[in-house]
Design a protein around this motif. Structure first.
Motif, PDB file in Angstrom:
ATOM      1  N   GLU A  95      91.871  46.105  40.928  1.00  0.00           N
ATOM      2  CA  GLU A  95      92.722  44.982  40.533  1.00  0.00           C
ATOM      3  C   GLU A  95      91.912  43.777  40.061  1.00  0.00           C
ATOM      4  O   GLU A  95      92.467  42.824  39.501  1.00  0.00           O
ATOM      5  CB  GLU A  95      93.626  44.567  41.695  1.00  0.00           C
ATOM      6  N   ASP A  96      90.597  43.822  40.258  1.00  0.00           N
ATOM      7  CA  ASP A  96      89.751  42.692  39.852  1.00  0.00           C
ATOM      8  C   ASP A  96      89.203  42.832  38.436  1.00  0.00           C
ATOM      9  O   ASP A  96      88.464  41.956  37.980  1.00  0.00           O
ATOM     10  CB  ASP A  96      88.564  42.550  40.817  1.00  0.00           C
ATOM     11  N   LYS A 109      87.299  47.487  43.640  1.00  0.00           N
ATOM     12  CA  LYS A 109      88.603  46.828  43.614  1.00  0.00           C
ATOM     13  C   LYS A 109      89.117  46.811  42.176  1.00  0.00           C
ATOM     14  O   LYS A 109      88.785  45.923  41.387  1.00  0.00           O
ATOM     15  CB  LYS A 109      88.488  45.410  44.167  1.00  0.00           C
TER      16      LYS A 109
END
Length: 295
Positions: free
Chosen positions: A231-232, A229
């Protein structure tokens, strides 16, 4: 920088071919100056491995140019074969010319007991007069090619630590890394071979432990799943705490120090032992962390 790195190797290949053409008549099958021991074999193998393993902290940056639909096997093979071919070729060239240097007075004088790589290259190409000097200059100008990615990643690494570091322009980190590199290079130039081996081995110690931790995280805890992920990346609460990685890394160095063989300390084998410790410690502690935090 990526364009530069993709093109800078071309003059080197031409120069190496010319060097082989000129110097092949002087090549000899030199006998070892002393019996080869198991320690010599391990030292050479780990030093050679260090020169390649050290790229593991930088290669992910090149991943931004890979298609997400590309085969993982294809990317692996391209990366592995690229590093393997470049490493083996240059190592073999170095061995051939270094082993033959004692039989050619001009080469031996230029080599200066392993402390002057430019000197032996210039001596090998000297029969070509001006063109030989031109090729030597081209090789010298290619030296920044392995340094540039290091400076680039130096900045990128700091910028991922926290939001404060991300606000600092990347060129500032490049200037800082250059300020560190220049004095080290000036001092190391007087004893090139000893400095090169020591620094390369030290890099191999930490980067091999780093590589083991990353591989264990990916294959064991992420089940070889590449669907990270993205976006993390700047959301600490969604990421592993990271303390386990630090502990595993420093535990690895705790065993590496009494196991390394360097000018300032002599011991048995550092890199294999350090990798084993990093693997075991990270595997155990990360399992505990994962069960407690769920991430």
């Amino acid at each position: 920088m990526h364009w530069y790195e993709s093109a800078v190797w071309n003059p080197n290949v031409i120069t190496f071919i010319v060097m082989l053409g000129i110097g092949c008549k002087h090549f000899v099958n030199a006998p070892p100056s002393a019996p080869v021991t198991a320690s010599n074999d391990i030292t050479f193998a780990t030093t050679a491995a260090s020169s390649v393993i050290s790229w593991c902290t930088m290669t992910p940056d090149a991943g931004v140019y890979h298609s997400k639909n590309a085969s993982s096997l294809r990317i692996f093979l391209y990366t592995y074969i690229g590093l393997f071919k470049a490493s083996i070729t240059v190592h073999f060239l170095g061995v051939i010319f270094a082993a033959s240097a004692p039989n050619v007075p001009t080469w031996e004088a230029g080599f200066d007991n392993g402390n002057n790589i430019g000197g032996i290259i210039n001596a090998i190409l000297s029969p070509l007069s001006g063109f030989g000097k031109f090729l030597t200059a081209l090789l010298a100008l290619s030296i920044p090619s392995p340094c540039a990615p290091t400076m680039y990643i130096f900045g990128s690494s700091f910028m991922t630590i926290g939001s404060f570091f991300a606000k600092v322009p990347r060129y500032v980190y490049v200037i800082i890394s250059e300020a560190i590199l220049i004095p080290v290079a000036i001092v190391g130039a007087t004893q090139f071979y000893a400095t090169f081996v020591d620094v390369l081995s030290l890099i191999g110690y930490w980067s091999s432990a780093f590589a083991v931790i990353v591989l264990v995280e990916h294959f064991v805890f992420r089940k070889n799943d590449f669907s990270y992920k993205m976006e993390d990346w700047n959301q600490p609460r969604r990421l592993p705490v990271g303390l386990v990685a630090f502990l595993a890394f420093f535990c690895a160095f705790g065993i590496i120090i009494p196991s390394m063989s360097q000018v300032w300390y002599t011991g048995p084998i550092g890199i294999p032992v350090g990798c084993a410790v990093a693997l075991v410690v990270y595997l155990v502690l990360r399992s505990i962390e994962n069960s407690w935090t769920g991430r």
